[in-house]
Every structure is written in C-alpha cells, then in structure tokens.
Design a protein around this motif. Structure first.
Motif: not given
Length: 225
Positions: A45-46, A49, A52-53, A61, A64-65
């Motif tokens: 999942e990380v 992300y 995607d970013t 980034v 956000a994580l």
C-alpha cells in the motif's frame, strides 16, 4: 496561446534528466529506514502511494505516510542520501533535453527547472550535469513555500521572472502531479512526457493538455514553424 508562451517550467528527474528507477530505489531505502521493510504487510500500500504521488515534494510524501514528524524527517534524509549515493554520479540528460532548453530560450522564452528534491540534492544534481547556468531559474519546494501539486513553484517563477500572465506559461513533466500543478497555476500548456513515472492515461487524468514522447518535442509544439 502557445505562440505567446513567455515561460516554460520543466521538471528534472524523468523529464529532462534520466531517472532509470533511481527515485523509486531511493524511496525503498527510505522506507526501510522508517521501519517499513519490503516484507511488511503495509509495504504494498505504501509503495502504491509513493508511485501515485511521484512528482510531489518528497518531505510531504513522508509526512503523509508517517504521523510522527521525526520519522518523516528521518525518511526524507535517508531518501536524499540514497539518491545522492546512487543516482547523482550517474545522472545524465535525457536525449534531446539540453537541446530543447537551448531551443526554447532561442525562441525568446524563459526556462525554469523545478523539482521536488531538496535544495542540496537539486544543486548537486545540476552541478553533476553542468547545468548550474543552463536555466533562467531553478526552483525546489523550499524556494516557493509548498511543492507540487500546489501551484507555488510555477507562480513563484512567474513573479521572479516578471512574466506578464499565468496563461503565458507552459509546464512540462512526467507525473500527474506536474500536470495538476500546471493546471492549478493557470498555465495554458500543460504537457506530459512519457519518459518518466506516469503513462498517458494518468497524465491526461491529471489535466495534461498535450502528451509528448519526450521533452525534445516541446519546442516544436510551442513554435510549429
């Protein structure tokens, strides 16, 4: 409007500079440092992300994580060190990138190079390429307040270079966040290039007005003559 473009804002890694997976590799090392190893349950999942970013300010980034700011800072430092160790020494321009910058300036346009890297990494990368004087301006998030996808990098370049209108700006990059930044800044040309992180579908979904094979095609787009 392309004939009236006064400023072209170009991304670095993946757009004008060959990436070859160096950014993703540096993210992998940073995640290991932050306690998210490759075999951890949350890693897929990380990683999604991160992909995607791509194009966003790296520290944002990580913030956000990771809820803890010190962990985000640690991860960001690890990213910068890993990228410097593995990518900067091997950095080279993408085919046609240097020539494209020359052509854009010969057309009478200002050129700004922008990146989500820190100022230290940006400067080391440009020194390696011999590009410290190649552009009219070079920007990173700390120069503007906020990085992508916010419009700050583009708008700060508009102010510093005395551009007459945000519509007289073209933005080119390889990620969806480059496209979103250009749209939010009011640029009339937001060109995605297929030499980096994201494919045509992602670039168009984030607002690309044009999709090019590489940045080498940009001068002809802006000046068809």
């Amino acid at each position: 409007m392309s004939a009236g473009i006064e400023l072209v804002v170009l991304d670095l890694a993946g757009t004008t500079v060959r990436d070859d997976g160096a950014v993703e590799a540096a993210f992998a090392e940073a995640l290991e440092t932050a306690g998210v190893p490759a075999d951890s349950p949350e890693r897929a999942e990380v990683d999604a992300y991160v992909r995607d970013t791509m194009g966003q300010s790296k520290i944002e980034v990580f913030r956000a994580l990771f809820a803890e700011d010190d962990v985000a800072e640690q991860a960001n430092l690890a990213f910068e060190k890993a990228f410097a160790a593995h990518a900067i020494e091997a950095a080279e321009p993408l085919p046609g990138a240097a020539e494209a910058i020359d052509k854009l300036q010969a057309q009478g346009r200002k050129v700004c190079l922008s990146t989500g890297f820190s100022a230290e990494t940006r400067d080391a990368l440009l020194a390696r390429l011999g590009w410290t004087e190649v552009a009219d301006l070079v920007m990173c998030p700390s120069d503007a307040g906020r990085g992508r996808p916010f419009p700050d990098l583009v708008l700060t370049a508009v102010l510093r270079l005395g551009i007459s209108d945000v519509r007289a700006v073209a933005v080119a990059g390889d990620t969806g966040f480059d496209m979103l930044t250009g749209r939010r800044a009011g640029a009339s040309v937001v060109a995605g290039v297929l030499t980096g992180a994201h494919n045509e579908a992602v670039l168009r979904a984030h607002g690309a007005t044009h999709v090019l094979g590489s940045v080498a095609e940009l001068p002809a787009l802006l000046d068809p003559r």
